[in-house]
Design an enzyme around this catalytic site. Structure first.
Site: not given
Length: 377
Positions: A101, A189
């Site tokens: 992530y 993101e």
């Protein structure tokens, strides 16, 4: 403003972030053609601005072009959390060895952007932060200096990234930061950033949220707004320059000023009511704007009373009162209206409203009590 995955990844690619060379399709046949060009084995991904697409059946793997067309047909037109799927992204399937992530957002408490990384990529990062917070590595970024090399090294060490991947990870972090900064984003993101079987780092998914207040600097992005993801009332409010957010209460709020609107909502709760919305009509209170705001508030069937809290500064109270009365004649509301009007010529304004048999108040507490009582009756 949220951007679709395919748009976010196009932006990332412009900043040197490696992304799959997929394309968007609006029809099953188009998806099949794209899959054929990509070699057949592809992933069909619904393009909707909500999470949980995979669990809802909106992300599927196709072994060949024919299957890609069939799967696209099943995904296009379906609804995921109430949002229709109008497009699918056809990406080449990638052999995944591990997932990371990586994201950048605003840390309001620190008053700085923060870059976040975790070796537990591919799943809900909020759940990871709740259950295993030690897996979340953070580095604050000085907005005047930008993302520094030592920030990226700290992330690399924190997620125990193999040293051979450090150069590629460094370039991806730099690119993500530049995309975030240049586009006035509040979130950029990548989840997941994958390490492929061949040892390459690839941004398999992408998400960006652009600050609405900065959209005047990004007209090309503003044109890409997906209205399906917004409440119709919020879309209508934007046309009139109103800031409106629907809530779950029964007392509609019409206030001039964001801070005053927040205080109004708090006072309503203090006296046992629940606000039905946040609405800031901004400076001035002309009849057209008030009427538009009132129509938007009354579209909510839960609204049993409306509270006006108007502070007349430059705008005179008697002018505000006339604007409210004219708006009432246009909209003809069927629920009680409570009006608190203070400021320049407030007494004259309240007198005009009283003549029209409107419920008036001098203080916010008095107005909130009357609005709560009116809603309950």
């Amino acid at each position: 403003m949220k951007l679709h995955e395919y748009i976010s990844k196009q932006i990332f690619a412009r900043y040197g972030v490696p992304v799959p060379q997929g394309k968007v399709a609006a029809t099953p046949k188009e998806a099949g053609k794209i899959a054929k060009k990509l070699g057949g084995r592809v992933v069909i991904k619904s393009q909707v601005l909500v999470g949980g697409r995979g669990k809802a059946g909106g992300v599927k793997l196709a072994k060949n072009a024919k299957e890609a067309e069939t799967l696209a047909k099943s995904i296009l037109g379906m609804e995921i959390k109430g949002l229709p799927v109008r497009k699918v992204l056809v990406d080449p399937a990638i052999d995944i060895a591990s997932e990371i992530y990586l994201g950048i957002t605003n840390d309001r408490a620190a008053r700085q952007p923060v870059i976040i990384a975790s070796a537990a990529g591919g799943i809900d990062i909020e759940e990871v932060a709740r259950t295993t917070p030690e897996k979340i590595i953070r580095a604050h970024v000085n907005p005047l200096l930008g993302l520094q090399d030592y920030n990226i090294r700290d992330l690399s060490i924190g997620i125990e990234l193999e040293r051979k991947h450090w150069p590629a990870f460094h370039e991806i972090c730099k690119g993500l930061w530049e995309a975030y900064r240049d586009n006035d984003a509040t979130l950029a993101e990548i989840n997941p950033l994958v390490i492929s079987g061949a040892g390459e780092l690839i941004a398999l998914d992408g998400k960006m949220i652009i600050d609405d207040n900065a959209l005047y600097r990004h007209e090309q992005l503003a044109e890409l707004r997906d209205l399906d993801a917004e409440a119709p009332t919020e879309t209508e409010a934007r046309k009139y320059g109103l800031t409106y957010i629907k809530l779950d209460g029964e007392i509609g709020c019409m206030v001039n000023g964001a801070g005053l609107a927040m205080a109004t909502m708090d006072i309503i709760k203090l006296f046992g009511g629940q606000p039905a919305n946040f609405l800031d009509i901004g400076g001035g209170a002309d009849a057209e704007k008030v009427a538009a705001a009132l129509r938007i508030i009354l579209q909510d069937k839960n609204v049993k009373a409306v509270l006006f809290n108007i502070f007349g500064g430059i705008t005179r109270g008697d002018e505000v009162a006339r604007g409210i009365l004219e708006a009432m004649n246009q909209v003809k509301p069927k629920v009680p209206m409570v009006i608190r009007l203070v400021g320049t010529n407030a007494e004259e304004g309240r007198a005009l409203l009283a003549e029209a048999k409107m419920i008036t108040a001098e203080t916010l507490a008095e107005a909130a009590k009357k609005a709560v009582a009116a809603a309950k009756s």
